[in-house]
Design a protein around this motif. Structure first.
Motif, short mmCIF file in Angstrom:
data_model
loop_
_atom_site.label_atom_id
_atom_site.label_comp_id
_atom_site.label_asym_id
_atom_site.label_seq_id
_atom_site.Cartn_x
_atom_site.Cartn_y
_atom_site.Cartn_z
N UNK A 10 0.68 -1.28 -0.12
CA UNK A 10 0.04 -0.07 0.11
C UNK A 10 0.94 1.19 -0.19
N UNK A 11 0.49 2.46 -0.76
CA UNK A 11 1.15 3.46 -0.70
C UNK A 11 1.22 4.20 0.67
N UNK A 32 2.14 -4.84 7.76
CA UNK A 32 2.71 -5.07 9.01
C UNK A 32 4.06 -4.30 8.96
N UNK A 33 4.16 -3.24 7.99
CA UNK A 33 5.42 -2.58 7.97
C UNK A 33 6.80 -2.94 7.77
N UNK A 67 13.57 0.04 7.46
CA UNK A 67 14.41 0.18 8.76
C UNK A 67 13.43 0.23 9.84
N UNK A 68 14.04 -0.02 11.08
CA UNK A 68 13.39 0.03 12.20
C UNK A 68 12.90 1.35 12.53
N UNK A 69 13.17 2.31 12.39
CA UNK A 69 12.92 3.67 12.81
C UNK A 69 11.52 3.86 11.80
N UNK A 74 5.50 3.08 8.61
CA UNK A 74 4.62 2.39 7.33
C UNK A 74 3.59 1.54 7.70
N UNK A 75 3.81 1.03 8.59
CA UNK A 75 2.55 0.06 9.04
C UNK A 75 1.39 0.80 9.24
#
Length: 91
Positions: A10-11, A32-33, A67-69, A74-75
Motif C-alpha cells: 500500500x502507498x 505490517x510495516x 528500517x526499524x525507525x 509505514x505499518x
C-alpha cells in the motif's frame, strides 16, 4: 489481487528526488510495516499523466526490509490506506 507469486503493498509515501528533477518516488509497504516496494517515476512533460493507485502487487523478490525507525510509521499508513481505499483507487 495478491497471488502466491505477489504481495499487495500500500502507498505510504510519495516524495520528490533530490538528485534529479521531475522524478517522483512512490513507496509502498506491507500492512505490517516490515517490507517495502519502491517505484520511481520520471515525469517527462506536463501532459504525462500516469495514475498512482492505493496499492500494487509486487514480487517478494522486489521487496526490501523497512528500517526499524520507519516500521511503525509505514505499518500505520499502509493499514490506513487499506481501510480507506480499494487497491485500484487513484490517489
Amino acid at each position: 489481487m495478491a497471488t502466491d507469486d505477489t504481495v499487495r503493498v500500500w502507498l505510504v509515501e510519495r516524495t520528490y528526488s533530490d538528485d534529479e528533477q521531475n522524478v517522483i518516488i512512490l513507496t509502498y509497504a506491507t500492512t505490517d510495516g516490515e517490507r517495502y516496494f519502491r517505484k520511481e517515476r520520471a515525469l517527462t512533460s506536463f501532459s504525462d499523466v500516469r495514475d498512482t493507485t492505493a496499492a500494487v502487487e509486487a514480487s517478494p523478490t522486489d521487496l526490501g526490509d523497512v528500517a526499524d525507525d520507519r516500521r511503525e510509521q509505514y505499518a500505520a499508513e499502509a493499514r490506513r490506506m487499506a481501510a480507506e481505499h480499494d487497491p485500484e483507487d487513484v490517489i
